[in-house]
Design a protein around this motif. Structure first.
Motif, short mmCIF file in Angstrom:
data_model
loop_
_atom_site.label_atom_id
_atom_site.label_comp_id
_atom_site.label_asym_id
_atom_site.label_seq_id
_atom_site.Cartn_x
_atom_site.Cartn_y
_atom_site.Cartn_z
N VAL A 3 0.83 -1.20 0.00
CA VAL A 3 0.00 0.00 0.00
C VAL A 3 0.87 1.26 0.00
N LEU A 4 1.88 1.30 0.85
CA LEU A 4 2.74 2.48 0.92
C LEU A 4 3.57 2.63 -0.35
N ALA A 5 3.95 1.52 -0.96
CA ALA A 5 4.66 1.60 -2.24
C ALA A 5 3.78 2.21 -3.32
N CYS A 6 2.51 1.81 -3.36
CA CYS A 6 1.58 2.43 -4.32
C CYS A 6 1.46 3.93 -4.07
N GLN A 7 1.37 4.31 -2.81
CA GLN A 7 1.27 5.73 -2.48
C GLN A 7 2.54 6.48 -2.88
N ALA A 8 3.67 5.80 -2.85
CA ALA A 8 4.94 6.42 -3.21
C ALA A 8 5.24 6.35 -4.70
N GLY A 9 4.28 5.85 -5.50
CA GLY A 9 4.46 5.82 -6.93
C GLY A 9 5.25 4.64 -7.45
N LYS A 10 5.37 3.57 -6.66
CA LYS A 10 6.10 2.38 -7.09
C LYS A 10 5.11 1.30 -7.54
N ASP A 11 5.52 0.51 -8.50
CA ASP A 11 4.78 -0.69 -8.86
C ASP A 11 5.28 -1.84 -7.99
N VAL A 12 4.45 -2.89 -7.86
CA VAL A 12 4.73 -3.91 -6.84
C VAL A 12 4.50 -5.31 -7.38
N TYR A 13 5.48 -6.18 -7.14
CA TYR A 13 5.32 -7.63 -7.29
C TYR A 13 5.30 -8.19 -5.88
N VAL A 14 4.14 -8.68 -5.43
CA VAL A 14 4.00 -9.14 -4.06
C VAL A 14 3.73 -10.63 -4.06
N GLU A 15 4.43 -11.33 -3.19
CA GLU A 15 4.29 -12.78 -3.13
C GLU A 15 2.90 -13.19 -2.64
N LYS A 16 2.55 -14.43 -2.93
CA LYS A 16 1.30 -15.00 -2.42
C LYS A 16 1.55 -15.46 -0.98
N PRO A 17 0.50 -15.61 -0.19
CA PRO A 17 -0.85 -15.12 -0.43
C PRO A 17 -0.86 -13.60 -0.39
N LEU A 18 -1.79 -12.99 -1.09
CA LEU A 18 -1.76 -11.54 -1.24
C LEU A 18 -1.64 -10.84 0.11
N ALA A 19 -2.42 -11.29 1.09
CA ALA A 19 -2.46 -10.60 2.38
C ALA A 19 -2.79 -11.60 3.48
N LEU A 20 -2.63 -11.16 4.71
CA LEU A 20 -2.95 -11.99 5.86
C LEU A 20 -4.46 -12.11 6.06
N THR A 21 -5.21 -11.09 5.63
CA THR A 21 -6.66 -11.07 5.83
C THR A 21 -7.36 -10.57 4.57
#
Length: 482
Positions: free
Chosen positions: A155-173
């Motif tokens: 989320v903070l990377a998106c706010q800072a203008g970065k694109d993101v490759y995030v590992e699975k599972p997407l989130a804890l909840t």
């Protein structure tokens, strides 16, 4: 369209050496990058002891040159999976700018390996991911942290203008996943979840066969993971973390607990504070394929049973044996997993099976096949369809998945595992765990993304953050939704 839910937990601002939580920033201009594949060798894990945080204003020559610019990436979380993701990016011509991990030894090993194999050294090594997001020369970040640290850096990377490759599972909840989707849409960022099967040719072919209708009406979908390599994890007493580890930063938004090596690094997967066991670790992959082929986003209800049947006294918290059942319109889906045994359905240790009136398609990472159903007419048995012999896999789906992400940084198109696809695929996994932990059937309102009629279960849709960490409130304008 998706609901613009606003999830928020209040905490104090982060202060002191760690610095403030990064405020929302406008997305930066699109950047192109080197398209030609680099003939890179295999890579590894991440870089040396922490350095003083600083925002870089340097612009390297290849960012100015124009035609042959390279995408500049940072890795947050220097374990094996994150290191593998970074290796794939470097093989495709990316440049590593920064490495971040709360364990200095993890960072040092990774830096040494990539220096040796790719002749690349990061400009920044740090324990604090916010130092990475401050840098103007980082185009994209790879988030390879434990699951409880997926949402906030994304989320903070998106706010800072970065694109993101995030590992699975997407989130804890589930609630974190929705905020991640909203952040990507609001700030027009590319966010890819690391479910690399979406970039595999043979999985795509299997999905297309299911969608063709040749199997007939599909009544049941089976998903499973039997992990015979996993066994007993002996209990050990709490201890002090190594001096090279920032344990409080590792905990982050998770509840405060004494350090125990069984909860640290790879084994974090077996504790609900940080992950969801095999249900989310492998369910993220298998259920994603089921969703893809069936064209669905979420079930209507979920129930789950199981327990620690194989190793009742070991150190793990999540069940070593678990089954889940979901209700969808017109069919049901089943999940099952077990540790220390490997003979799952169809004698495969993982996979997805689509049971239609005419036949069954079975797919795993090794390939796919179709087994025809039979019918009896005039006293004779006949096949209802022509079967398909097993067709194997080919290519490196992990590298193909990273290429899909890197290509999207230029085109700005949605990726194969776009953040919302990832979010939807994780809903069933999370609901199954909520049903298991509460011991009840849970009913899901997909439009509102809420559990209905069960306030206790609803609390697990988004768990509170430990102060001072805060999950931002993000609403998405109607124009950005979809």
């Amino acid at each position: 369209m998706f609901p613009a839910h606003q999830y928020h937990f209040r905490g104090d601002d982060v202060s002191g050496d760690a610095g403030p939580i990064i405020p929302s920033m406008k997305p930066r201009n699109r950047r192109t990058f080197l398209r030609d594949l680099a003939a890179g060798a295999a890579g590894g894990v991440l870089a040396a002891a922490p350095t003083t945080a600083r925002a870089s204003t340097a612009v390297s020559q290849d960012r100015v040159a124009g035609a042959n610019r390279r995408v500049r990436v940072a890795l947050i979380g220097c374990g094996g999976q994150g290191g593998g993701d970074l290796r794939n990016a470097l093989r495709l011509g990316a440049q590593v700018v920064a490495l971040c991990d709360v364990d200095d030894e993890q960072v040092a090993k990774t830096a040494q390996r990539f220096d040796k194999e790719f002749n690349q050294k990061p400009e920044l090594t740090t324990r604090d991911f916010r130092r990475v997001l401050e840098r103007s020369d980082v185009d994209a970040v790879i988030v390879g942290t434990p699951d409880h640290w997926h949402a906030l850096p994304t989320v903070l990377a998106c706010q800072a203008g970065k694109d993101v490759y995030v590992e699975k599972p997407l989130a804890l909840t589930i609630g974190e996943g929705r905020v991640m989707v909203n952040a990507a849409r609001r700030h027009n960022r590319v966010v890819q979840m690391g479910t690399q099967q979406r970039s595999s040719t043979h999985f795509r072919d299997a999905v297309e066969f299911v969608k063709s209708g040749a199997l007939g009406k599909i009544r049941v979908v089976k998903t499973w993971a039997y992990q015979d390599w996993m066994g007993n994890i002996a209990r050990v007493p709490d201890s002090e973390p190594a001096s090279t580890v920032d344990y409080d930063m590792w905990l982050g938004p998770a509840p405060k607990r004494p350090f125990n090596k069984n909860r640290f690094h790879f084994n974090f997967r077996w504790y609900y504070d940080y992950s969801g066991g095999l249900m989310t670790d492998w369910g993220a992959h298998m259920i994603d394929i089921a969703n893809w082929a069936m064209g669905v986003t979420a079930p209507k209800s979920a129930t789950s049973v199981g327990g620690k049947f194989g190793f009742p006294d070991d150190a793990e918290e999540t069940p070593d044996t678990q089954q889940a059942l979901w209700e969808y319109d017109g069919y049901s889906m089943i999940w099952e997993h077990a540790t220390a045994i490997g003979q799952g359905p169809y004698m495969r240790d993982h996979g997805v099976a689509f049971h239609g009136n005419n036949g069954v398609l079975v797919v795993d990472r090794g390939g796919w096949e179709v087994l025809p159903e039979t019918e009896t007419k005039d006293g004779k048995k006949r096949y209802r369809m022509t079967g398909e012999p097993r067709r194997g896999s080919s290519g490196d789906m992990g590298q193909a998945h990273m290429k899909d992400f890197l290509d999207a940084l230029d085109t700005r198109k949605r990726t194969a595992s776009d953040v919302e696809i990832g979010h939807n695929s994780m809903i069933a996994c999370h609901l199954a765990n909520i049903a298991f932990r509460t011991g009840r059937v849970v009913h899901w309102d997909a439009a509102r993304e809420q559990i209905t009629g069960d306030a206790e279960a609803q609390k697990l849709v988004l768990k509170p953050y430990r102060a001072p960490w805060v999950l931002p409130t993000i609403a998405v304008p109607t124009s950005a939704a979809g």
